[in-house]
Design a protein around this motif. Structure first.
Motif, mmCIF file in Angstrom:
data_model
loop_
_atom_site.group_PDB
_atom_site.id
_atom_site.type_symbol
_atom_site.label_atom_id
_atom_site.label_comp_id
_atom_site.label_asym_id
_atom_site.label_seq_id
_atom_site.Cartn_x
_atom_site.Cartn_y
_atom_site.Cartn_z
ATOM 1 N N ALA A 169 0.836 -1.206 0.000
ATOM 2 C CA ALA A 169 0.000 0.000 0.000
ATOM 3 C C ALA A 169 0.873 1.260 0.000
ATOM 4 O O ALA A 169 0.581 2.239 -0.696
ATOM 5 N N LEU A 170 1.952 1.235 0.792
ATOM 6 C CA LEU A 170 2.844 2.403 0.864
ATOM 7 C C LEU A 170 3.541 2.651 -0.466
ATOM 8 O O LEU A 170 3.713 3.798 -0.879
ATOM 9 N N GLU A 171 3.924 1.571 -1.143
ATOM 10 C CA GLU A 171 4.602 1.742 -2.426
ATOM 11 C C GLU A 171 3.659 2.327 -3.469
ATOM 12 O O GLU A 171 4.075 3.112 -4.326
ATOM 13 N N ALA A 172 2.375 1.932 -3.398
ATOM 14 C CA ALA A 172 1.396 2.468 -4.350
ATOM 15 C C ALA A 172 0.953 3.873 -3.969
ATOM 16 O O ALA A 172 0.588 4.666 -4.840
ATOM 17 N N SER A 173 0.974 4.183 -2.663
ATOM 18 C CA SER A 173 0.477 5.479 -2.178
ATOM 19 C C SER A 173 1.388 5.984 -1.065
ATOM 20 O O SER A 173 1.088 5.814 0.122
ATOM 21 N N PRO A 174 2.525 6.627 -1.407
ATOM 22 C CA PRO A 174 3.487 7.056 -0.389
ATOM 23 C C PRO A 174 2.946 8.108 0.576
ATOM 24 O O PRO A 174 3.496 8.283 1.666
ATOM 25 N N HIS A 175 1.874 8.806 0.188
ATOM 26 C CA HIS A 175 1.399 9.929 1.004
ATOM 27 C C HIS A 175 0.275 9.553 1.961
ATOM 28 O O HIS A 175 0.018 10.298 2.913
ATOM 29 N N ARG A 176 -0.413 8.415 1.736
ATOM 30 C CA ARG A 176 -1.521 8.080 2.640
ATOM 31 C C ARG A 176 -1.800 6.578 2.621
ATOM 32 O O ARG A 176 -2.010 5.987 1.557
ATOM 33 N N VAL A 177 -1.799 5.973 3.814
ATOM 34 C CA VAL A 177 -2.159 4.565 4.010
ATOM 35 C C VAL A 177 -3.058 4.484 5.233
ATOM 36 O O VAL A 177 -2.827 5.184 6.225
ATOM 37 N N THR A 178 -4.072 3.638 5.167
ATOM 38 C CA THR A 178 -5.021 3.486 6.269
ATOM 39 C C THR A 178 -5.119 2.012 6.657
ATOM 40 O O THR A 178 -5.204 1.142 5.783
ATOM 41 N N LEU A 179 -5.105 1.749 7.952
ATOM 42 C CA LEU A 179 -5.300 0.390 8.477
ATOM 43 C C LEU A 179 -6.426 0.423 9.495
ATOM 44 O O LEU A 179 -6.374 1.176 10.474
#
Length: 436
Positions: free
Chosen positions: A336-346
């Motif tokens: 998820a971080l690699e696809a979206s470096p600016h925002r990840v939600t768990l």
């Protein structure tokens, strides 16, 4: 068109049981058809038939089918021999009814072909060949020993002839039953083949995981020595005057030691997952603490700008810290971080008796072909060699634990990956407190 010599059923396969149930249904249709045919021939066409012995044979067939229905309701798998015996009973009752109603001259004698075709589909080669010989001998015996019915030779009347009508009806019956039941039986065989293909695919994936595990374990062993050497060197540097007098260099050494410690932790995790712990042991914890700790570790070691974490698990439960599960969750977060470096939600929650973790990102989402092959090795949109192994390992680790992973793209953009895991696979059941 149809396989005559089937593979031996895999454990848990129910194909022959389903085929036996199809034979039971076919037998009920045969009972109904015989009753209608006897009534029409005897009372409609005024053809003299020995009703009492024919009804006795019919009653015996009904009794056998009731016994079969009760026997196979238990769900026990049928064998080829049991299918063969059941079909021999059908051949025997058909032969008895034909013997009592004209023998080989009866237009319904061609129903033997129905038994032969079903045998070729359902039975192994030796038993289907035996069925062909038996039905042939039965037809020869009828021609030699049975008496033809006293019917007028009116074949020139065409469809007005009762004999021609019987032949047409027998053809329609054979064709209809073959269409219905061969279609159903082929569906059973296709389902069996699909299940076997799935098992073969799973075995290949598990073999792939074993090979990867061996390679990872070997690499971890090889990395242990240089990592230890680097740790000693950095410790010596930190005490040297050149570094103690320069705060910037000392800060860089501290950062290098922190990254080195992380590398050693990763190596220890690999060996622990392979059953080769390097002094570290599994520790008792709780579900909430385990998740909070792994999230904190992941957040501290990754360059994430915005990370939203919400733990709504509720009533906490004891568990043992599992490095494989920890690495699995880290893999999903890393993707998820690699696809979206600016925002990840768990988001973590408990749904009935399952632990559900939902990871969302604001990236471009999954390509359509990846969603249809989620968890297959080397399926990646990143375009680099060896890509796609992260989700492949995630899917297989969760499958081993009895869980599953699903993914889809969000309408507003980004992707969602949901991990569902049975609590029984991770919690300490003997120490579980009573739920309030």
């Amino acid at each position: 068109m149809w396989p005559a010599d089937h593979l031996e059923d895999a454990p848990g396969d129910r194909t022959r049981l389903k085929n036996m149930q199809q034979l039971i249904q076919l037998r009920w249709l045969a009972v109904f058809g015989q009753i209608v045919t006897i009534e029409v021939a005897h009372y409609g066409f005024r053809i003299p038939l020995p009703l009492e012995p024919m009804l006795i044979v019919l009653a015996a067939l009904i009794g056998f089918n009731v016994a079969s229905l009760l026997r196979w309701r238990t769900g026990r798998e049928a064998t080829n021999t049991e299918l063969f015996v059941a079909m021999l009973v059908d051949v025997a009752t058909l032969t008895a009814q034909l013997y009592l109603s004209g023998g080989a001259t009866n237009p319904f004698a061609s129903l033997y072909l129905l038994q032969v075709i079903l045998g070729a589909v359902l039975l192994q080669a030796w038993s289907s060949a035996a069925l062909v010989v038996i039905t042939g001998l039965c037809l020869i015996g009828l021609a030699l020993f049975s008496r033809p019915l006293a019917l007028p030779l009116d074949l020139d009347r065409g469809l007005a002839s009762p004999y021609i009508q019987g032949m047409v009806l027998c053809f329609a019956l054979n064709a209809s039953l073959l269409l219905v039941f061969i279609t159903r039986i082929n569906a059973n065989l296709r389902a069996r083949d699909a299940r076997l293909a799935s098992l073969r695919q799973r075995a290949a994936e598990e073999e792939h995981i074993v090979r990867m595990g061996l390679l990872a374990s070997g690499a971890a062993h090889e990395l242990g020595t240089p990592l230890a050497t680097l740790s000693v060197i950095l410790g010596d540097w930190k005490r040297m005057p050149e570094f103690t007098s320069n705060p910037e260099l000392l800060q860089e050494v501290d950062e290098m030691q922190a990254q080195l410690k992380r590398c050693k932790t990763i190596v220890s995790g690999i060996l622990l997952s392979a059953g080769e712990a390097r002094g570290e042991s599994s520790t008792a914890t709780t579900v909430v603490t385990f998740l909070d700790d792994l999230v904190q570790e992941w957040r501290d070691s990754r360059p994430v700008t915005t990370f939203v974490y919400e733990n709504r698990f509720g009533h906490d439960l004891p568990m043992v810290s599992d490095s494989a599960l920890k690495q699995t969750i880290h893999n999903v977060l890393d993707n998820a971080l690699e696809a979206s470096p600016h925002r990840v939600t768990l988001d973590v929650e408990r749904v009935d008796d399952r632990l559900v973790l939902t990871v969302t990102d604001a990236g471009p989402g999954f390509a359509p072909h990846m969603l249809t092959q989620l968890g297959k090795p080397y399926q990646s949109s990143k375009g680099r060699p060896g890509g796609g192994l992260g989700l492949f390992l995630v899917v297989n680790v969760l499958r081993t634990l009895g869980g599953n992973v699903t993914a889809h793209n969000l309408a507003e953009g980004g992707a969602l990956v949901r991990i569902s895991l049975p609590l029984s696979a991770v919690i300490l059941e003997e120490e579980e407190p009573n739920a309030s």
